[in-house]
Structure formats: C-alpha cells, structure tokens
Design a protein around this motif. Sequence first.
Motif, PDB file in Angstrom:
ATOM      1  N   ILE A  15       0.837  -1.194   0.000  1.00 35.69           N
ATOM      2  CA  ILE A  15       0.000   0.000   0.000  1.00 35.69           C
ATOM      3  C   ILE A  15       0.876   1.250   0.000  1.00 35.69           C
ATOM      4  O   ILE A  15       1.972   1.254   0.569  1.00 35.69           O
ATOM      5  N   SER A  16       0.411   2.276  -0.676  1.00 36.29           N
ATOM      6  CA  SER A  16       1.150   3.538  -0.670  1.00 36.29           C
ATOM      7  C   SER A  16       0.302   4.612  -1.314  1.00 36.29           C
ATOM      8  O   SER A  16      -0.720   4.333  -1.923  1.00 36.29           O
ATOM      9  N   HIS A  17       0.757   5.823  -1.177  1.00 34.03           N
ATOM     10  CA  HIS A  17       0.169   6.920  -1.927  1.00 34.03           C
ATOM     11  C   HIS A  17       0.855   6.886  -3.293  1.00 34.03           C
ATOM     12  O   HIS A  17       2.023   6.521  -3.367  1.00 34.03           O
ATOM     13  N   ASP A  19       3.100   7.434  -6.335  1.00 31.80           N
ATOM     14  CA  ASP A  19       4.438   8.033  -6.482  1.00 31.80           C
ATOM     15  C   ASP A  19       5.394   7.802  -5.324  1.00 31.80           C
ATOM     16  O   ASP A  19       6.517   8.262  -5.358  1.00 31.80           O
ATOM     17  N   ALA A  20       4.952   7.103  -4.291  1.00 26.08           N
ATOM     18  CA  ALA A  20       5.861   6.846  -3.174  1.00 26.08           C
ATOM     19  C   ALA A  20       6.913   5.802  -3.557  1.00 26.08           C
ATOM     20  O   ALA A  20       7.970   5.711  -2.932  1.00 26.08           O
ATOM     21  N   GLY A  21       6.612   4.997  -4.596  1.00 26.48           N
ATOM     22  CA  GLY A  21       7.605   4.037  -5.058  1.00 26.48           C
ATOM     23  C   GLY A  21       7.159   2.582  -5.002  1.00 26.48           C
ATOM     24  O   GLY A  21       7.986   1.669  -5.050  1.00 26.48           O
ATOM     25  N   LYS A  22       5.871   2.363  -4.958  1.00 26.92           N
ATOM     26  CA  LYS A  22       5.343   0.993  -4.870  1.00 26.92           C
ATOM     27  C   LYS A  22       5.777   0.148  -6.064  1.00 26.92           C
ATOM     28  O   LYS A  22       6.236  -0.982  -5.898  1.00 26.92           O
ATOM     29  N   THR A  23       5.643   0.710  -7.258  1.00 28.54           N
ATOM     30  CA  THR A  23       6.000  -0.038  -8.468  1.00 28.54           C
ATOM     31  C   THR A  23       7.493  -0.349  -8.485  1.00 28.54           C
ATOM     32  O   THR A  23       7.906  -1.471  -8.770  1.00 28.54           O
ATOM     33  N   THR A  24       8.285   0.651  -8.146  1.00 27.29           N
ATOM     34  CA  THR A  24       9.737   0.467  -8.159  1.00 27.29           C
ATOM     35  C   THR A  24      10.142  -0.620  -7.156  1.00 27.29           C
ATOM     36  O   THR A  24      10.963  -1.492  -7.462  1.00 27.29           O
ATOM     37  N   GLY A  44       4.047  -1.240 -17.615  1.00 26.09           N
ATOM     38  CA  GLY A  44       4.563  -0.129 -18.388  1.00 26.09           C
ATOM     39  C   GLY A  44       4.099   1.161 -17.768  1.00 26.09           C
ATOM     40  O   GLY A  44       3.032   1.228 -17.198  1.00 26.09           O
ATOM     41  N   LYS A  45       4.913   2.168 -17.824  1.00 25.99           N
ATOM     42  CA  LYS A  45       4.504   3.467 -17.307  1.00 25.99           C
ATOM     43  C   LYS A  45       3.247   3.937 -18.035  1.00 25.99           C
ATOM     44  O   LYS A  45       2.425   4.621 -17.484  1.00 25.99           O
ATOM     45  N   ALA A  46       3.166   3.546 -19.284  1.00 24.20           N
ATOM     46  CA  ALA A  46       2.025   3.990 -20.084  1.00 24.20           C
ATOM     47  C   ALA A  46       0.714   3.533 -19.454  1.00 24.20           C
ATOM     48  O   ALA A  46      -0.245   4.285 -19.390  1.00 24.20           O
ATOM     49  N   ASN A 138      10.911   5.118   1.864  1.00 22.43           N
ATOM     50  CA  ASN A 138      11.627   5.096   0.579  1.00 22.43           C
ATOM     51  C   ASN A 138      12.221   6.458   0.222  1.00 22.43           C
ATOM     52  O   ASN A 138      11.901   7.456   0.847  1.00 22.43           O
ATOM     53  N   LYS A 139      13.045   6.439  -0.792  1.00 30.11           N
ATOM     54  CA  LYS A 139      13.652   7.650  -1.382  1.00 30.11           C
ATOM     55  C   LYS A 139      14.631   8.336  -0.436  1.00 30.11           C
ATOM     56  O   LYS A 139      14.688   9.571  -0.376  1.00 30.11           O
ATOM     57  N   MET A 140      15.379   7.525   0.332  1.00 28.81           N
ATOM     58  CA  MET A 140      16.366   8.130   1.225  1.00 28.81           C
ATOM     59  C   MET A 140      17.507   8.780   0.442  1.00 28.81           C
ATOM     60  O   MET A 140      18.283   9.547   0.998  1.00 28.81           O
TER      61      MET A 140
HETATM   62  P1  G4P Z   1       4.124   4.287  -7.347  1.00 27.45           P
HETATM   63  O1  G4P Z   1       4.071   2.941  -7.969  1.00 27.45           O
HETATM   64  O2  G4P Z   1       4.052   4.245  -5.847  1.00 27.45           O
HETATM   65  O3  G4P Z   1       3.178   5.278  -7.929  1.00 27.45           O
HETATM   66  O4  G4P Z   1       5.573   4.921  -7.609  1.00 27.45           O
HETATM   67  P2  G4P Z   1       6.685   4.529  -8.667  1.00 27.45           P
HETATM   68  O5  G4P Z   1       7.390   3.293  -8.246  1.00 27.45           O
HETATM   69  O6  G4P Z   1       6.140   4.604 -10.032  1.00 27.45           O
HETATM   70  O7  G4P Z   1       7.696   5.732  -8.406  1.00 27.45           O
HETATM   71  C1  G4P Z   1       7.322   7.088  -8.579  1.00 27.45           C
HETATM   72  C2  G4P Z   1       8.533   7.916  -8.965  1.00 27.45           C
HETATM   73  O8  G4P Z   1       9.475   7.911  -7.892  1.00 27.45           O
HETATM   74  C3  G4P Z   1       9.285   7.387 -10.166  1.00 27.45           C
HETATM   75  O9  G4P Z   1       9.875   8.503 -10.832  1.00 27.45           O
HETATM   76  C4  G4P Z   1      10.389   6.551  -9.540  1.00 27.45           C
HETATM   77  O10 G4P Z   1      11.499   6.396 -10.380  1.00 27.45           O
HETATM   78  C5  G4P Z   1      10.718   7.401  -8.329  1.00 27.45           C
HETATM   79  N1  G4P Z   1      11.319   6.618  -7.251  1.00 27.45           N
HETATM   80  C6  G4P Z   1      10.905   5.438  -6.721  1.00 27.45           C
HETATM   81  N2  G4P Z   1      11.718   5.049  -5.720  1.00 27.45           N
HETATM   82  C7  G4P Z   1      12.663   5.999  -5.606  1.00 27.45           C
HETATM   83  C8  G4P Z   1      13.808   6.164  -4.753  1.00 27.45           C
HETATM   84  O11 G4P Z   1      14.123   5.344  -3.898  1.00 27.45           O
HETATM   85  N3  G4P Z   1      14.540   7.291  -4.949  1.00 27.45           N
HETATM   86  C9  G4P Z   1      14.227   8.236  -5.882  1.00 27.45           C
HETATM   87  N4  G4P Z   1      15.024   9.279  -5.983  1.00 27.45           N
HETATM   88  N5  G4P Z   1      13.185   8.096  -6.705  1.00 27.45           N
HETATM   89  C10 G4P Z   1      12.409   7.000  -6.567  1.00 27.45           C
HETATM   90  P3  G4P Z   1       9.287   9.125 -12.144  1.00 27.45           P
HETATM   91  O12 G4P Z   1      10.201  10.233 -12.528  1.00 27.45           O
HETATM   92  O13 G4P Z   1       7.856   9.467 -11.958  1.00 27.45           O
HETATM   93  O14 G4P Z   1       9.337   7.951 -13.154  1.00 27.45           O
HETATM   94  P4  G4P Z   1      10.590   7.434 -13.957  1.00 27.45           P
HETATM   95  O15 G4P Z   1      10.532   8.256 -15.184  1.00 27.45           O
HETATM   96  O16 G4P Z   1      11.791   7.672 -13.126  1.00 27.45           O
HETATM   97  O17 G4P Z   1      10.332   6.005 -14.182  1.00 27.45           O
END
Ligand code: G4P
Length: 529
Positions: A15-17, A19-24, A44-46, A138-140
């Motif tokens: 679970i996440s909001h 863009d928090a990074g769930k997909t990654t 796909g991002k699309a 995430n995103k430290m």
């Molecule tokens: P979601 O499924 O929760 O919506 O999130 P998603 O994984 O799509 O990640 C949202 C954006 O945050 C992506 O960037 C992704 O690359 C970035 N991101 C995820 N984890 C991290 C992290 O640990 N550090 C940083 N710096 N960024 C992170 P985007 O620009 O929207 O997409 P992309 O073009 O990079 O793929």
Amino acid sequence: MYETEINKRRTFAIISHPDAGKTTLTEKFLLYGGAINLAGSVKGKATARHAVSDWMEIEKERGISVTSSVLQFEYGGFCINILDTPGHQDFSEDTYRTLMAADSAVMVIDASKGVEAQTRKLFKVCAMRGIPIFTFINKMDRDANDTFELLDDIEKELGVATCPVNWPIGSGKRFKGVYDRNEKAVITFSDTEKGTKEGHTDVLPLEDEGRLREFIGDEACDTLLEEIELIDGASAEFDIDEVRRGKLSPVFFGSALTNFGVEVFLKYFLKMTTTPLARKADIGVIDPVTNDFSAFVFKIQANMNKAHRDRIAFMRICSGKFDAGMEVKHVQGGRVMRLSQPQQMMADSRHVVEEAYAGDIIGVFDPGVFSIGDTICMPDKTFEYEGIPTFAPEHFARVTQMDTMKRKQFVKGINQIAQEGAIQIFQEIGSGMEEIIVGVVGVLQFEVLKYRLENEYNVEIKLENLPYEHIRWIENKDEVDVMKLTGTSDMKRIQDLKGNPLLLFVNSWSVGMVLERNEGLKLTEFGRN
Ligand code: G4P
C-alpha cells in the motif's frame, strides 16, 4: 497435508500513496526473486499513468485482464504472492477489497512526504483486520524529513507503534547508508548500476568506530551514535506478537530506485510476516493446513469489452489445495461445479493454474454466478466465510436517466453493476427508485458506470455531483429511529437497497457533532451486508 507448500507461502499487499515508489519496490522484489531479468517490466509506465479516456480504451483492448492484480514468485525458499492495490485514477473499492485477501501489508512511504492521504485510507482497512503492517520509508537518496518526525507522523496519523529495524544515516546527497540495529552494523550506501542486483555495499560493525568514522565522517558518526542511544531508549521494543496483531510496525529505510535496503527488507519481512492466516467462517475458524480446499471471492472484474460480457472472479484460497478440474461447491449458489479456466499471474505472464494452495490467489472465468464475498469449498461441505465489508464511498452523484421510457433497462443495469461491487446505490429515504444516489470510492467509477450503461444497456444517464464526502452506516440501527436524529445542516438521510439507513455528510466534523447530539448512536465506516 500440504503443510510444506502452505507454510512457505507469504501473501501480502503493498500500500502507498501514488508516487511513493510501490511499483519500483515491487520491481526490485521481482528482481531478487529472479522472476524478471531486469527491473522495470512490472507494468509499463504507459498503463500506470494513463488518462481517464485511455483507461477505457486499454480495458476495452485487453478485454479481461488480470495484469498486475497479483504476482507470484519464489525467493529464499518462500513462495511470495504480492497483491497490487490499484491507485491513481483507478483507486476503487477493489483497492480496499484486495486487502481482504492479504495476510499482511507493506506500506511504502516517501521519506520527504510522510503519511499521505491514500496510505491513510488503506491503512484503516489493514488496521480493521488487525494484519501485520511493515513500513518501508523510501527515497532516502533524496532529501528526507527528520527520521524521528517521520516515525512520529506514522504513530500519530495511523495510531500504530513503530519499531525501526534499521536507521538511516543522513539523506539525499549526504545519505551514507543504514544502521542495522539487530546486527549492530552499518550497511554503507551505494547506488546500483541499472540492471544489476545490487551495488557494492560494505558492512561496518559499530565496534569498529575508526573505520566507521573514516567512511561516514565524524559529523555523521557522532549524530548516529547519539541517535542510536535515543532510539534504544525511546522506541517501542520489538515484539513479534505485537507485530502479528498489527499493533507494532517494523520500520525500514532505503531507496527502491537505487536498490538500496531492498533485499535486507525482504529478508527481515519474510522472517517476520505470517504464513497464510486462518479465516473465520460461520462454523468456526478454518485452519489453512488441516482443511481441504476452500476459498472466497474478493474481487470481480467485469469485462469492458462489449463482445465479451464475461467476468473474472478473483478468489483467495483459504485452506487446502486446489487442483484444476476438481469439483467444488459454490455455497451461495448452492451448486457443485468445476472452476473454469483458473489462472494465475507469474511476474508478467498469465498462465493456467494446475494446482494452487492456501495463500494463493486464482482468477476464474465467471459466467455471472459469483458475488463478492462468496465461499467455495469441497462438495461435501457447507460453510460461509465472514462477508467482506462494504467500504465507505467518498464521492456521490445523483443519477437520472435521459430517456424515461428505458426505465427497466436502467434499473436492471444499475443494479447489476452495483452487484459486481463497482458502485453502491442509495435512495433518499421514502423516495422509491425515483431518485438514485450513486456512491463510489474512486471517481473513475462514475465514468465506468456511464460508459457501461450506455454500451451494455443502451441507457444514457446524467450524473450530477453531490457535495457529500463522508458516509456512515448506523451500527445499532434497530435501536435508533433515523428520522428522529438531531442532525447538522449538511447531513442527509439515505438508505441502501436493503433498507439500511445511512447518513451522508459534507464535513467530517459533522460526524462527531451528530454523535455528540444523539446519545447512544453508533456509526461506522464499514458496512456489513
Ligand atoms: P508508485 O508505484 O508508488 O506510484 O511509484 P513509482 O514506483 O512509479 O515511483 C514514482 C517515482 O518515484 C518514479 O519517478 C520513480 O522512479 C521514483 N522513485 C521510486 N523510488 C525511488 C527512490 O528510492 N529514490 C528516488 N530518488 N526516486 C524514486 P518518475 O520520474 O515518476 O518515473 P521514472 O521516469 O523515473 O520512471
């Protein structure tokens, strides 16, 4: 009987909001599981970021799709089922229902944002079920909020205690790694090269302070030592029973994008989370291992393609083993049947299931016989799993048909769509079917309703948005006369199709006000059918 297979299963939702990074994070999990060669192909991002109109097109083109609903892969001797909770525009009741099929949840939080709206909503459902919740901050590698503030935010916003399993050293450009409290060692941060499993990390024991200072610098080392002392003194003690009850959330820090802290998280998580949980049924608790096959339907996906009116029913296997072709009983339908075309997802491909075990999710072809919450079991048994609650919609609209001659189709269509669980329908108390109010969890469902009524039932409708955002079921409806309640000016009394009374509010504080003004009144955000 199938103890080994069942006990190696771990079924959880992320679970996440948005863009928090769930997909990654999911991509990185799959990478460790060897389910995909390169991270980046979960979806796909699309398809993840499409606009509303595209979504319709996509659904139409792909017909019935189980894409990204559940992914299964093996790692470290475990068989892992990840349930996706749709977000963005396709946030809907299905997002909540998915949590009913999970045994635990991983909550991904953006370190620069803290707890956000969607996480809060999903968390409530997890908390209602009392399932374990693991936090990945995430995103430290980007500038983050203060670590103590982040933990405080989780505790205050979500009402759960936290226990950091590791602790970050700096963030953004000054992110040096994490301190593993268990191992009493620092794992140094390093970025990964795209496609490789992980970057080179060093493990520096706290004892070896010289080397630690050399690597992370005096300032970071002093701060770390201070913070370790603080957390050792202040944070909740780790207690696995509290974790299992969903009262204490183990917290991990990392960066999914650079693949830092992900495998460590996965390892700890798999150790701490539960095997498939026993579930309550009307005949008592059904143990997953000692019972034969049983399952419940938690989601029904209608086909958006006009040429295929069929649907897919997703079921969570709660006990025993499922074999393709076996005869089962659909309890609510009172029929013995074979489940048609059972399917499962493995990373990014769909395949027909030959066998599956408690903890697994399968999707089966549904000619229109299943409803959400239905139980499937062996032909010689009859019991029903506890129903799935109805979740509070947050958007409401008044719906009227354009052509009054098509009344019959309209009523039939809207009732069928409601039965699938995509929308909820209500009436003003005492108004009959003249005026229908539709409630949805995600606004996209309004578009889906309009589209489907037009295309499947040939009925054009007009939707008029209503300002209500909060709905409450009356828990003690037999003790309360809804017409006699002292309301607020923004309160509306409605009823569902079964005649259960409900209250609608524009403002959240009105809910508290009405509770205050009517002693003994009990309101709830989750309806029980
Ligand atoms: P979601 O499924 O929760 O919506 O999130 P998603 O994984 O799509 O990640 C949202 C954006 O945050 C992506 O960037 C992704 O690359 C970035 N991101 C995820 N984890 C991290 C992290 O640990 N550090 C940083 N710096 N960024 C992170 P985007 O620009 O929207 O997409 P992309 O073009 O990079 O793929």
